[in-house]
Design a protein around this motif. Structure first.
Motif, PDB file in Angstrom:
ATOM      1  N   GLY A 120       0.803  -1.214   0.000  1.00 16.81           N
ATOM      2  CA  GLY A 120       0.000   0.000   0.000  1.00 16.81           C
ATOM      3  C   GLY A 120       0.841   1.272   0.000  1.00 16.81           C
ATOM      4  N   GLN A 121       0.258   2.328   0.545  1.00 13.39           N
ATOM      5  CA  GLN A 121       0.906   3.626   0.533  1.00 13.39           C
ATOM      6  C   GLN A 121       2.123   3.700   1.451  1.00 13.39           C
ATOM      7  N   GLY A 122       2.274   2.762   2.378  1.00 12.29           N
ATOM      8  CA  GLY A 122       3.386   2.824   3.326  1.00 12.29           C
ATOM      9  C   GLY A 122       4.555   1.927   2.990  1.00 12.29           C
ATOM     10  N   LYS A 123       4.594   1.368   1.782  1.00 15.35           N
ATOM     11  CA  LYS A 123       5.665   0.415   1.459  1.00 15.35           C
ATOM     12  C   LYS A 123       7.035   1.084   1.354  1.00 15.35           C
ATOM     13  N   ALA A 124       7.085   2.375   1.038  1.00 14.03           N
ATOM     14  CA  ALA A 124       8.358   3.099   0.931  1.00 14.03           C
ATOM     15  C   ALA A 124       8.491   4.155   2.020  1.00 14.03           C
ATOM     16  N   LEU A 125       7.888   3.880   3.175  1.00 10.39           N
ATOM     17  CA  LEU A 125       7.834   4.912   4.225  1.00 10.39           C
ATOM     18  C   LEU A 125       9.112   4.951   5.053  1.00 10.39           C
ATOM     19  N   PHE A 126       9.690   3.791   5.372  1.00 10.97           N
ATOM     20  CA  PHE A 126      10.844   3.724   6.266  1.00 10.97           C
ATOM     21  C   PHE A 126      12.030   3.064   5.566  1.00 10.97           C
ATOM     22  N   ILE A 127      13.224   3.297   6.108  1.00 12.60           N
ATOM     23  CA  ILE A 127      14.428   2.677   5.578  1.00 12.60           C
ATOM     24  C   ILE A 127      14.762   1.434   6.393  1.00 12.60           C
ATOM     25  N   ASP A 128      15.512   0.512   5.782  1.00 15.90           N
ATOM     26  CA  ASP A 128      15.903  -0.691   6.502  1.00 15.90           C
ATOM     27  C   ASP A 128      17.271  -0.493   7.152  1.00 15.90           C
TER      28      ASP A 128
END
Length: 395
Positions: A120-128
């Motif tokens: 969804g919209q949060g798939k690129a929200l945070f870094i690993d």
């Protein structure tokens, strides 16, 4: 002698009948419908899962928070919003009166969060951990949401029958596809009513009882315990979010105050060491430094006014949260008091009905006893007299 034996036999028979009469036993029943074993298991296991949900979301959020710089306003705000909205949504889904509604809404909420972070919209929200943003399945938000989705799926599989589990799982997948999370606000869409419609169950048939008195009291106790644990944490995160996005900068205010102090110390030292120029310096300061002092005063007042506004906003938020908690507690107490009043009325009604039946049966047996005591000897005497008269006539 024969008459005395007959009376004694009648009295023994009467006493035996009275002692064996079931109407003399008064049983008080509250007429409450207890929850089934399956419903009790659903309530206990779903609420235990919610505690696991809270702990794992907080742990993953703390790892992500440490990965970003403390001054990174955007990403730190995203992490705080995730913790706040995820835990508030899970609370609303899990702590409902109906155990089956709690299970279905919790299942849907966790599946929506998993879909939000993976596709969804949060798939690129945070870094690993390698610093790559939007990597598939590598950051902590994706990992914990996938793990929690698997856990609640296994929980539902253990609580529901195989046919019910498969149909409910299909419903959850379809509902999540229809109502996905659009952002980190994670606005919860209740799914229980749609589940009833999908299974062709009337809403009036789906209304469940509060259970017995211990079950209702245990439900209220669980809710109060949840509020005492979660409310302080959520209020702290909201205060951090408010401070992080505040328009007033504490560092700028402190710098202005330090600069003002240095200037004042230098001026004081100059006046003490150069008394002969004191009058001339005062005149020059009045002419040249007054605009600077006025500008510093205006900026300081503006910063303090902004700080006051933020403090008032924080106080209003805290007061609103306290009022909401008080309303929730008042509502739970009202519902519990109404349930206790209803049960007490039912107990009194049943007791009065049983008492009236007891009084009626006692009067009936008392009349029979009087009849046996007073009229049975007369009847026996009359029969014996007739018999003796007939014998005399025959003789």
């Amino acid at each position: 002698m024969l008459l005395r034996r007959c009376c004694l036999a009648l009295m023994i028979l009467l006493i035996s009948a009275l002692s064996g009469c079931s109407l003399l036993e008064v049983k008080i029943d509250s007429q409450t419908i207890p929850l089934t074993q399956q419903e009790l298991n659903m309530r206990i296991m779903t609420r235990e899962y919610s505690q696991q949900f809270f702990a794992q979301v907080e742990q993953a959020a703390d790892v992500l928070q440490a990965r970003y710089d403390a001054g990174d306003q955007l990403n730190q705000s995203h992490i705080l919003l995730w913790k706040i909205n995820a835990e508030e949504g899970m609370q609303a889904a899990t702590y409902q009166v109906s155990p089956i509604a709690s299970l279905i809404d919790s299942w849907v909420f966790v599946a929506q969060m998993n879909e939000f972070f993976h596709s969804g919209q949060g798939k690129a929200l945070f870094i690993d951990s390698d610093g790559i943003k939007g990597a598939p399945g590598n950051d902590e938000a994706k990992q914990v949401s996938a793990h929690l989705a698997r856990e609640i799926d296994a929980l539902a599989k253990g609580l529901l029958k195989p046919s019910a589990y498969q149909s409910t799982k299909d419903f959850v997948e379809q509902f999540v596809a229809t109502y996905p999370f659009s952002d980190l606000s994670m606005i919860r869409t209740p799914a229980y009513r749609a589940w009833l419609e999908a299974n062709q169950i009337a809403q009036e048939e789906a209304v469940t009882t509060l259970g017995t008195m211990p079950e209702a009291i245990g439900d209220v106790s669980d809710r109060l315990s949840l509020m005492s644990k979660q409310t302080p944490k959520i209020m702290t995160w909201k205060a951090q979010l408010l401070a992080l996005n505040s328009s007033a900068s504490i560092e700028q205010v402190n710098q202005a105050l330090d600069s003002l102090k240095v200037t004042a110390d230098a001026m004081n030292d100059f006046i003490i060491n150069n008394p002969e120029y004191m009058n001339h310096l005062a005149q020059e300061m009045a002419i040249h430094l007054q605009p600077l002092v006025d500008d510093i005063d205006i900026k300081t007042q503006a910063r303090l006014a902004q700080l006051s506004e933020e403090r008032q906003a924080l106080e209003k938020m805290v007061a609103r949260e306290r009022q909401e908690v008080a309303l929730i507690i008042s509502h739970e107490r009202e519902a519990l008091a109404q349930n206790i009043d209803q049960i007490s009325q039912q107990v009194v009604t049943v007791a009065m009905d049983k008492l009236m039946q007891l009084i009626k049966s006692t009067i009936l047996y008392f009349v029979l006893f009087i009849v046996v005591i007073f009229f049975a000897p007369l009847g026996l005497g009359y029969m014996l007299g007739r018999r003796s008269q007939v014998r005399k006539q025959k003789a």
